[in-house]
Design a protein around this motif. Structure first.
Motif, PDB file in Angstrom:
ATOM      1  N   ILE A 114       0.837  -1.194   0.000  1.00 52.29           N
ATOM      2  CA  ILE A 114       0.000   0.000   0.000  1.00 52.29           C
ATOM      3  C   ILE A 114       0.876   1.250   0.000  1.00 52.29           C
ATOM      4  O   ILE A 114       2.033   1.216   0.414  1.00 52.29           O
ATOM      5  CB  ILE A 114      -0.944   0.059   1.217  1.00 52.29           C
ATOM      6  N   ASP A 115       0.289   2.344  -0.452  1.00 59.82           N
ATOM      7  CA  ASP A 115       0.938   3.650  -0.390  1.00 59.82           C
ATOM      8  C   ASP A 115       0.860   4.102   1.065  1.00 59.82           C
ATOM      9  O   ASP A 115      -0.224   4.219   1.626  1.00 59.82           O
ATOM     10  CB  ASP A 115       0.193   4.628  -1.298  1.00 59.82           C
ATOM     11  N   SER A 116       1.999   4.328   1.695  1.00 53.57           N
ATOM     12  CA  SER A 116       2.002   4.645   3.123  1.00 53.57           C
ATOM     13  C   SER A 116       1.356   5.998   3.434  1.00 53.57           C
ATOM     14  O   SER A 116       0.986   6.265   4.576  1.00 53.57           O
ATOM     15  CB  SER A 116       3.441   4.645   3.662  1.00 53.57           C
ATOM     16  N   VAL A 123      -1.110  -1.134  -7.182  1.00 51.83           N
ATOM     17  CA  VAL A 123      -1.494  -2.129  -8.179  1.00 51.83           C
ATOM     18  C   VAL A 123      -0.379  -2.360  -9.203  1.00 51.83           C
ATOM     19  O   VAL A 123       0.347  -1.433  -9.574  1.00 51.83           O
ATOM     20  CB  VAL A 123      -2.781  -1.675  -8.911  1.00 51.83           C
ATOM     21  N   ASN A 124      -0.250  -3.611  -9.663  1.00 52.42           N
ATOM     22  CA  ASN A 124       0.720  -3.989 -10.698  1.00 52.42           C
ATOM     23  C   ASN A 124       2.169  -3.713 -10.319  1.00 52.42           C
ATOM     24  O   ASN A 124       3.020  -3.491 -11.195  1.00 52.42           O
ATOM     25  CB  ASN A 124       0.395  -3.295 -12.024  1.00 52.42           C
ATOM     26  N   ALA A 125       2.461  -3.729  -9.027  1.00 51.82           N
ATOM     27  CA  ALA A 125       3.853  -3.615  -8.592  1.00 51.82           C
ATOM     28  C   ALA A 125       4.531  -4.961  -8.815  1.00 51.82           C
ATOM     29  O   ALA A 125       3.917  -6.016  -8.641  1.00 51.82           O
ATOM     30  CB  ALA A 125       3.910  -3.239  -7.119  1.00 51.82           C
ATOM     31  N   ALA A 126       5.788  -4.940  -9.196  1.00 50.33           N
ATOM     32  CA  ALA A 126       6.553  -6.178  -9.347  1.00 50.33           C
ATOM     33  C   ALA A 126       7.228  -6.459  -8.006  1.00 50.33           C
ATOM     34  O   ALA A 126       8.050  -5.678  -7.534  1.00 50.33           O
ATOM     35  CB  ALA A 126       7.600  -6.022 -10.446  1.00 50.33           C
ATOM     36  N   VAL A 127       6.866  -7.561  -7.378  1.00 53.75           N
ATOM     37  CA  VAL A 127       7.412  -7.909  -6.067  1.00 53.75           C
ATOM     38  C   VAL A 127       8.369  -9.092  -6.204  1.00 53.75           C
ATOM     39  O   VAL A 127       7.983 -10.157  -6.698  1.00 53.75           O
ATOM     40  CB  VAL A 127       6.288  -8.262  -5.072  1.00 53.75           C
ATOM     41  N   ASP A 128       9.608  -8.874  -5.801  1.00 50.64           N
ATOM     42  CA  ASP A 128      10.614  -9.943  -5.784  1.00 50.64           C
ATOM     43  C   ASP A 128      10.682 -10.541  -4.385  1.00 50.64           C
ATOM     44  O   ASP A 128      10.617  -9.804  -3.393  1.00 50.64           O
ATOM     45  CB  ASP A 128      12.030  -9.404  -6.053  1.00 50.64           C
ATOM     46  N   VAL A 129      10.844 -11.847  -4.287  1.00 53.31           N
ATOM     47  CA  VAL A 129      11.182 -12.488  -3.011  1.00 53.31           C
ATOM     48  C   VAL A 129      12.283 -13.513  -3.266  1.00 53.31           C
ATOM     49  O   VAL A 129      12.333 -14.130  -4.327  1.00 53.31           O
ATOM     50  CB  VAL A 129       9.964 -13.186  -2.347  1.00 53.31           C
ATOM     51  N   TRP A 130      13.181 -13.662  -2.311  1.00 51.57           N
ATOM     52  CA  TRP A 130      14.223 -14.682  -2.394  1.00 51.57           C
ATOM     53  C   TRP A 130      14.720 -15.018  -0.995  1.00 51.57           C
ATOM     54  O   TRP A 130      14.740 -14.167  -0.108  1.00 51.57           O
ATOM     55  CB  TRP A 130      15.364 -14.247  -3.311  1.00 51.57           C
ATOM     56  N   HIS A 131      15.095 -16.254  -0.786  1.00 55.26           N
ATOM     57  CA  HIS A 131      15.587 -16.678   0.527  1.00 55.26           C
ATOM     58  C   HIS A 131      16.340 -17.991   0.416  1.00 55.26           C
ATOM     59  O   HIS A 131      16.311 -18.670  -0.617  1.00 55.26           O
ATOM     60  CB  HIS A 131      14.424 -16.801   1.528  1.00 55.26           C
ATOM     61  N   GLN A 207      -6.043  -5.188  -5.347  1.00 56.45           N
ATOM     62  CA  GLN A 207      -6.043  -4.907  -3.904  1.00 56.45           C
ATOM     63  C   GLN A 207      -4.635  -4.752  -3.358  1.00 56.45           C
ATOM     64  O   GLN A 207      -4.444  -4.644  -2.152  1.00 56.45           O
ATOM     65  CB  GLN A 207      -6.774  -6.024  -3.158  1.00 56.45           C
ATOM     66  N   GLY A 208      -3.661  -4.753  -4.245  1.00 58.91           N
ATOM     67  CA  GLY A 208      -2.279  -4.617  -3.811  1.00 58.91           C
ATOM     68  C   GLY A 208      -1.705  -5.900  -3.235  1.00 58.91           C
ATOM     69  O   GLY A 208      -0.656  -5.885  -2.590  1.00 58.91           O
ATOM     70  N   ARG A 209      -2.356  -7.034  -3.494  1.00 56.74           N
ATOM     71  CA  ARG A 209      -1.938  -8.305  -2.912  1.00 56.74           C
ATOM     72  C   ARG A 209      -1.173  -9.177  -3.902  1.00 56.74           C
ATOM     73  O   ARG A 209      -1.428  -9.158  -5.109  1.00 56.74           O
ATOM     74  CB  ARG A 209      -3.153  -9.089  -2.408  1.00 56.74           C
ATOM     75  N   VAL A 210      -0.259  -9.963  -3.373  1.00 57.47           N
ATOM     76  CA  VAL A 210       0.437 -10.964  -4.163  1.00 57.47           C
ATOM     77  C   VAL A 210       0.809 -12.106  -3.221  1.00 57.47           C
ATOM     78  O   VAL A 210       1.119 -11.879  -2.048  1.00 57.47           O
ATOM     79  CB  VAL A 210       1.708 -10.374  -4.826  1.00 57.47           C
ATOM     80  N   THR A 211       0.721 -13.322  -3.706  1.00 54.28           N
ATOM     81  CA  THR A 211       0.974 -14.492  -2.874  1.00 54.28           C
ATOM     82  C   THR A 211       2.018 -15.395  -3.520  1.00 54.28           C
ATOM     83  O   THR A 211       2.001 -15.610  -4.732  1.00 54.28           O
ATOM     84  CB  THR A 211      -0.332 -15.295  -2.664  1.00 54.28           C
ATOM     85  N   PHE A 212       2.920 -15.905  -2.697  1.00 49.87           N
ATOM     86  CA  PHE A 212       3.946 -16.827  -3.181  1.00 49.87           C
ATOM     87  C   PHE A 212       3.842 -18.142  -2.419  1.00 49.87           C
ATOM     88  O   PHE A 212       3.539 -18.158  -1.219  1.00 49.87           O
ATOM     89  CB  PHE A 212       5.347 -16.253  -2.972  1.00 49.87           C
ATOM     90  N   ASN A 234       6.290   1.542 -11.691  1.00 49.84           N
ATOM     91  CA  ASN A 234       6.404   2.448 -12.844  1.00 49.84           C
ATOM     92  C   ASN A 234       7.191   1.854 -14.002  1.00 49.84           C
ATOM     93  O   ASN A 234       7.668   2.577 -14.880  1.00 49.84           O
ATOM     94  CB  ASN A 234       7.048   3.775 -12.420  1.00 49.84           C
ATOM     95  N   GLY A 235       7.333   0.530 -13.994  1.00 45.68           N
ATOM     96  CA  GLY A 235       7.977  -0.144 -15.105  1.00 45.68           C
ATOM     97  C   GLY A 235       6.929  -0.726 -16.041  1.00 45.68           C
ATOM     98  O   GLY A 235       5.734  -0.427 -15.930  1.00 45.68           O
ATOM     99  N   GLU A 236       7.344  -1.578 -16.935  1.00 44.27           N
ATOM    100  CA  GLU A 236       6.430  -2.147 -17.921  1.00 44.27           C
ATOM    101  C   GLU A 236       6.514  -3.667 -17.933  1.00 44.27           C
ATOM    102  O   GLU A 236       7.594  -4.247 -18.005  1.00 44.27           O
ATOM    103  CB  GLU A 236       6.769  -1.607 -19.313  1.00 44.27           C
ATOM    104  N   TRP A 237       5.336  -4.305 -17.852  1.00 42.53           N
ATOM    105  CA  TRP A 237       5.268  -5.751 -17.954  1.00 42.53           C
ATOM    106  C   TRP A 237       5.190  -6.120 -19.425  1.00 42.53           C
ATOM    107  O   TRP A 237       4.316  -5.648 -20.154  1.00 42.53           O
ATOM    108  CB  TRP A 237       4.035  -6.290 -17.224  1.00 42.53           C
TER     109      TRP A 237
END
Length: 346
Positions: A114-116, A123-131, A207-212, A234-237
């Motif tokens: 969310i925007d703080s 919406v449509n943010a690219a979310v990276d996860v790694w571990h 809704q700003g959600r993403v699940t991994f 602000n990038g492009e898919w």
């Protein structure tokens, strides 16, 4: 680790002397290369549980209300920025199921961005996860990682000896990480292999959600159990992936001690022989609860092996740039100053 599916749901302490794998990894750079345009990922059957995972989110920092928040929406403080670390690999796997064939406790990671300031979903943010995996090994850097027990170390490495460490270096000295033991700093390291398990990128929904779908991380010398994340906007898919834009957040997610101790009783975590750093001892986590990245966890307390649902809401500045390459928190004075700053801002 394969698959892409836009609207797919995913399934899935107390301190002690438990010891586990060694290794220290994070990563750097930034660009997203897709594994093909329409590949779909079957993310598991725990979506219903994940869908409600954000309700009543708790942590060390309470959410603040904002005049611009929609009815019933809780606005969270800006989520703590942390170091990217040396082992980030540009998201070259656009997928939600990042497990591949790695063993471990099933983990559904349910995130919301969310925007703080406005509290509106991003919406449509690219979310990276790694571990790392259950034994402290990072894909792409297996030769630099040091695992403990259960075959966690590369097969050509003597048990308990850090891979790639010269013989004249004291046993237990981590490779690829700063000698401080913080496990979060250090310049970017180029990948040493083609493995990409437990890494992935996907976009947030309306809704700003993403699940991994992944596995509960293990631990390695000098760091508490954690997951890395980046949020790009602000990038492009495109068919080739996600390009351009800005990285508005670089952070880490953390697990409470109770859950980590419970996981340490389950194989393959229980085979680890590496010293474990507790949540309160970690030099990256700022002890601020949700604001600092502490996950809300749901699991069967009598049988964590059945799976865990971890959720958190990240408050970000959409137009900001936080690459995390100069955000390292060092032990000692700077760490104290950072903690004091967080306390003051809260």
């Amino acid at each position: 680790m394969t698959g892409n599916s836009e609207n797919t749901a995913n399934t899935a302490g107390t301190e002690n002397d438990v010891q586990g794998p060694r290794h220290k990894r994070d990563l750097t750079r930034r660009k997203v290369v897709a594994a093909g345009a329409g590949a779909a990922v079957a993310v598991g059957a725990g979506g219903a549980l994940a869908a409600g995972a954000f309700a009543g989110e708790k942590g060390g920092t309470k959410p603040r209300a904002a005049a611009s928040a929609s009815a019933g929406e809780a606005c969270y403080k800006l989520t703590t920025e942390t170091t990217e670390g040396p082992y980030y690999i540009d998201a070259d796997k656009l997928r939600q199921d990042i497990t591949e064939d790695k063993e471990g406790i099933p983990l559904t990671l349910a995130l919301k961005v969310i925007d703080s300031e406005t509290c509106k979903p991003v919406v449509n943010a690219a979310v990276d996860v790694w571990h790392c995996d259950a034994l402290g090994i990072y894909s792409g850097y297996e030769s630099l990682s040091t695992g403990g027990g259960g075959g966690g170390a590369p097969t050509d490495a003597p048990s308990g000896t850090p891979t790639g460490t010269p013989t004249d270096v004291p046993t237990g000295t981590p490779t690829g990480e700063p000698p401080s033991g913080g496990g979060g700093g250090g310049a970017h390291e180029e990948p040493t292999d083609d493995e990409r398990y437990l890494r992935g990128t996907w976009k947030t929904d309306r809704q700003g959600r993403v699940t991994f779908k992944t596995v509960f991380p293990g631990w390695y010398r000098g760091r508490t159990v954690h997951i890395h994340t980046k949020v790009h906007l602000n990038g492009e898919w495109t068919d080739a992936g996600y390009e351009g834009g800005n990285t508005c957040h670089t952070g880490q997610f953390f697990f409470d001690e109770e859950s980590v101790l419970a996981s340490a009783e389950v194989e393959p975590y229980s085979t680890s022989t590496t010293e474990r750093t507790t949540l309160t001892e970690d030099t990256i986590y700022d002890q601020s609860g949700v604001q600092g990245g502490l996950l809300k966890l749901k699991y069967n307390k009598k049988n964590i092996a059945k799976g865990v649902v971890a959720s958190i809401t990240m408050g970000v500045e959409p137009d900001a740039t936080h690459e995390g390459t100069d955000e390292a928190v060092q032990p000692g004075a700077s760490e104290t100053a950072s903690a004091e700053a967080s306390a003051t801002s809260s």
